[in-house]
Write a protein that holds these residues in place. Structure first.
Motif, PDB file in Angstrom:
ATOM      1  N   LEU A   6      -6.426 -10.333   5.891  1.00  0.00           N
ATOM      2  CA  LEU A   6      -7.083 -10.182   4.341  1.00  0.00           C
ATOM      3  C   LEU A   6      -7.044  -8.825   4.011  1.00  0.00           C
ATOM      4  CD1 LEU A   6      -9.916 -12.432   5.414  1.00  0.00           C
ATOM      5  CD2 LEU A   6      -8.035 -12.927   3.417  1.00  0.00           C
ATOM      6  N   ASP A   7      -6.483  -8.457   2.170  1.00  0.00           N
ATOM      7  CA  ASP A   7      -7.200  -6.439   2.910  1.00  0.00           C
ATOM      8  C   ASP A   7      -8.657  -6.163   2.650  1.00  0.00           C
ATOM      9  OD1 ASP A   7      -3.814  -6.428   2.219  1.00  0.00           O
ATOM     10  OD2 ASP A   7      -3.684  -5.947   0.549  1.00  0.00           O
ATOM     11  N   LYS A   8      -8.920  -5.537   2.926  1.00  0.00           N
ATOM     12  CA  LYS A   8     -10.535  -5.039   2.735  1.00  0.00           C
ATOM     13  C   LYS A   8     -10.048  -3.366   1.948  1.00  0.00           C
ATOM     14  CE  LYS A   8     -12.063  -8.913   3.596  1.00  0.00           C
ATOM     15  NZ  LYS A   8     -12.999  -9.654   3.033  1.00  0.00           N
ATOM     16  N   TYR A   9     -10.883  -3.277   1.237  1.00  0.00           N
ATOM     17  CA  TYR A   9     -11.168  -1.912   1.158  1.00  0.00           C
ATOM     18  C   TYR A   9     -12.680  -1.018   1.290  1.00  0.00           C
ATOM     19  CZ  TYR A   9      -6.949  -3.286  -1.894  1.00  0.00           C
ATOM     20  OH  TYR A   9      -5.688  -4.008  -2.343  1.00  0.00           O
ATOM     21  N   PRO A  10     -12.389  -0.641   2.735  1.00  0.00           N
ATOM     22  CA  PRO A  10     -14.072   0.340   3.541  1.00  0.00           C
ATOM     23  C   PRO A  10     -14.300   1.282   3.025  1.00  0.00           C
ATOM     24  CG  PRO A  10     -12.242   0.731   4.365  1.00  0.00           C
ATOM     25  CD  PRO A  10     -11.304  -0.222   3.496  1.00  0.00           C
ATOM     26  N   THR A  32     -10.607  -4.506  11.443  1.00  0.00           N
ATOM     27  CA  THR A  32     -11.375  -5.346  11.752  1.00  0.00           C
ATOM     28  C   THR A  32     -10.675  -6.881  11.765  1.00  0.00           C
ATOM     29  OG1 THR A  32     -12.723  -4.328  10.157  1.00  0.00           O
ATOM     30  CG2 THR A  32     -13.313  -6.238  11.206  1.00  0.00           C
ATOM     31  N   GLY A  33     -11.126  -7.033  13.380  1.00  0.00           N
ATOM     32  CA  GLY A  33     -10.071  -8.593  14.085  1.00  0.00           C
ATOM     33  C   GLY A  33      -9.101  -7.724  14.871  1.00  0.00           C
ATOM     34  N   CYS A  34      -8.717  -8.863  15.510  1.00  0.00           N
ATOM     35  CA  CYS A  34      -7.518  -8.536  16.456  1.00  0.00           C
ATOM     36  C   CYS A  34      -6.534  -9.841  16.462  1.00  0.00           C
ATOM     37  CB  CYS A  34      -7.974  -8.007  17.601  1.00  0.00           C
ATOM     38  SG  CYS A  34      -5.980  -7.850  18.514  1.00  0.00           S
ATOM     39  N   TRP A  59      -7.501 -13.971  12.855  1.00  0.00           N
ATOM     40  CA  TRP A  59      -7.709 -13.312  11.604  1.00  0.00           C
ATOM     41  C   TRP A  59      -7.868 -11.880  12.054  1.00  0.00           C
ATOM     42  CZ3 TRP A  59     -11.946  -9.926  11.128  1.00  0.00           C
ATOM     43  CH2 TRP A  59     -12.556 -10.422  12.345  1.00  0.00           C
ATOM     44  N   VAL A  60      -7.709 -10.939  10.898  1.00  0.00           N
ATOM     45  CA  VAL A  60      -6.959  -9.418  10.941  1.00  0.00           C
ATOM     46  C   VAL A  60      -7.199  -9.016   9.238  1.00  0.00           C
ATOM     47  CG1 VAL A  60      -5.746  -7.382  11.038  1.00  0.00           C
ATOM     48  CG2 VAL A  60      -5.792  -8.980  12.506  1.00  0.00           C
ATOM     49  N   ASP A  61      -8.642  -8.005   9.324  1.00  0.00           N
ATOM     50  CA  ASP A  61      -8.843  -7.216   8.010  1.00  0.00           C
ATOM     51  C   ASP A  61      -7.582  -5.929   8.097  1.00  0.00           C
ATOM     52  OD1 ASP A  61     -10.602  -9.366   7.496  1.00  0.00           O
ATOM     53  OD2 ASP A  61     -12.389  -8.400   7.445  1.00  0.00           O
ATOM     54  N   VAL A  62      -6.889  -5.708   6.902  1.00  0.00           N
ATOM     55  CA  VAL A  62      -6.474  -4.441   6.892  1.00  0.00           C
ATOM     56  C   VAL A  62      -7.070  -4.031   6.241  1.00  0.00           C
ATOM     57  CG1 VAL A  62      -4.178  -3.838   5.920  1.00  0.00           C
ATOM     58  CG2 VAL A  62      -4.431  -5.751   7.223  1.00  0.00           C
ATOM     59  N   LYS A  63      -7.233  -2.481   6.462  1.00  0.00           N
ATOM     60  CA  LYS A  63      -8.380  -1.615   5.697  1.00  0.00           C
ATOM     61  C   LYS A  63      -7.296  -0.526   5.043  1.00  0.00           C
ATOM     62  CE  LYS A  63     -12.067  -1.596   9.552  1.00  0.00           C
ATOM     63  NZ  LYS A  63     -12.472  -0.488  10.009  1.00  0.00           N
ATOM     64  N   LYS A  64      -7.527  -0.679   3.401  1.00  0.00           N
ATOM     65  CA  LYS A  64      -6.792  -0.222   2.708  1.00  0.00           C
ATOM     66  C   LYS A  64      -6.757   1.573   2.242  1.00  0.00           C
ATOM     67  CE  LYS A  64      -3.328  -3.227   2.089  1.00  0.00           C
ATOM     68  NZ  LYS A  64      -1.856  -3.317   2.181  1.00  0.00           N
ATOM     69  N   GLN A  95      -1.703  -3.610  16.574  1.00  0.00           N
ATOM     70  CA  GLN A  95      -1.844  -4.689  17.121  1.00  0.00           C
ATOM     71  C   GLN A  95       0.270  -5.113  16.180  1.00  0.00           C
ATOM     72  OE1 GLN A  95      -5.001  -6.966  14.546  1.00  0.00           O
ATOM     73  NE2 GLN A  95      -5.924  -5.338  14.441  1.00  0.00           N
ATOM     74  N   PRO A  96       0.637  -5.928  15.569  1.00  0.00           N
ATOM     75  CA  PRO A  96       1.912  -6.177  15.783  1.00  0.00           C
ATOM     76  C   PRO A  96       1.641  -5.926  14.031  1.00  0.00           C
ATOM     77  CG  PRO A  96       1.204  -8.400  16.653  1.00  0.00           C
ATOM     78  CD  PRO A  96      -0.222  -7.502  16.989  1.00  0.00           C
ATOM     79  N   ILE A  97       0.409  -6.271  12.862  1.00  0.00           N
ATOM     80  CA  ILE A  97       0.089  -5.973  11.628  1.00  0.00           C
ATOM     81  C   ILE A  97       0.602  -4.411  11.095  1.00  0.00           C
ATOM     82  CG2 ILE A  97      -2.255  -6.128  11.418  1.00  0.00           C
ATOM     83  CD1 ILE A  97       0.038  -7.537   9.017  1.00  0.00           C
ATOM     84  N   GLU A  98       0.939  -3.721  12.300  1.00  0.00           N
ATOM     85  CA  GLU A  98       0.938  -2.450  11.895  1.00  0.00           C
ATOM     86  C   GLU A  98       1.644  -1.874  11.800  1.00  0.00           C
ATOM     87  OE1 GLU A  98       0.116   1.888  12.669  1.00  0.00           O
ATOM     88  OE2 GLU A  98      -0.723   0.498  11.732  1.00  0.00           O
TER      89      GLU A  98
END
Length: 272
Positions: A6-10, A32-34, A59-64, A95-98
């Motif tokens: 999930l894309d998040k905008y912190p 957030t999440g792993c 689940w993993v939140d991706v900090k855009k 983690q892999p999404i990186e």
């Protein structure tokens, strides 16, 4: 195990260092999440996980936009005093999404250009080798701590099936050390291992940190007990390894190959 991203905008990236990380001015989590979803992970018992409907590891939140926010926060923090950063306290920065998102690399690029006083990188992923160029620019202001809980791949698969293989982590530690990046092997949490573990590590690193559930989960082992990890040890016939004194065995093995000033126990091994 399928992971939802999930894309998040912190609004903020830096958090004040507290508790186990009170030696740091800040902690930094690119996600957030792993997706590694290790069975023993203490974050499973923290609000970031318990307040989610989905299971930890799915689940993993991706900090855009993380780099732009972080750059401003880092500049501001440096005007107030020493800045020491622990990356990461509740996720794996590699983690892999990186591979795709490169959030962690974007943060390292900021720090390579405007260095904090110290950066501690905690990971269990071989992907960290991708960023050797940036880590070298930080010189002695960085340490990469690679989690190597055991040298037994069969044990790794029982406890953290979706985490990277042990040999890949050891090879990455070797590559980092040969490149000149300050490193440490972190046996945390300590899992059942072979008699050769200490010798294997000594051929690669000159600094090790040893930690277990009781010292390292921030609650004297209560968080881990609530995860039912003891049942897994019992099923494997390895109950003697699930004990507050079990780490002494590995500590004695380490002392055969490392000097006392090369061995760190629990929190002291994570300090700046």
């Amino acid at each position: 195990m399928k992971t939802e991203y999930l894309d998040k905008y912190p609004k903020t990236l830096l958090n004040k260092g507290t508790g186990f990380l009170s030696g740091y001015s800040h902690s930094l989590n690119p996600y957030t999440g792993c997706s590694f979803g290790c069975s023993y992970c203490y974050v499973r018992q923290m609000p970031v996980s318990t307040f989610r409907d989905a299971k930890w590891g799915t689940w993993v939140d991706v900090k855009k936009g993380a780099a732009e926010i972080f750059q401003k926060e880092l500049r501001r923090a440096k005007t107030k005093g020493s800045v020491t950063i622990f990356m990461s306290s509740s996720t794996d920065p590699y983690q892999p999404i990186e591979h795709k998102e490169q959030i962690t690399r974007s943060l390292l690029e900021i720090m390579a250009a405007d260095s904090p006083d110290f950066l501690f990188v905690q990971t269990r992923s071989p992907l960290v080798r991708r960023d050797i160029d940036l880590l070298l620019r930080l010189g002695d202001r960085v340490r990469v701590s690679m989690t190597v809980e055991t040298d037994r791949e069969d044990i790794r698969k029982h406890f953290s099936l979706d985490a990277p293989p042990i040999n890949a982590r050891l090879k990455t530690l070797q590559l980092l050390a040969e490149a000149g990046v300050p490193t440490q092997a972190t046996i945390a949490p300590m899992l059942p291992s072979s008699e050769r573990f200490a010798e294997t590590l000594r051929s690669i690193v000159s600094r090790v940190c040893l930690d277990d559930y009781y010292m390292g989960d921030g609650s004297g082992g209560r968080r881990t007990r609530s995860l039912g990890i003891h049942t897994l040890y019992k099923q494997l016939g390895l109950e003697e390894w699930y004990d507050p004194t079990a780490y002494h065995k590995v500590h004695e093995q380490l002392k055969q190959f490392f000097s006392e000033d090369q061995i760190y126990i629990s929190q002291q091994g994570f300090e700046p």
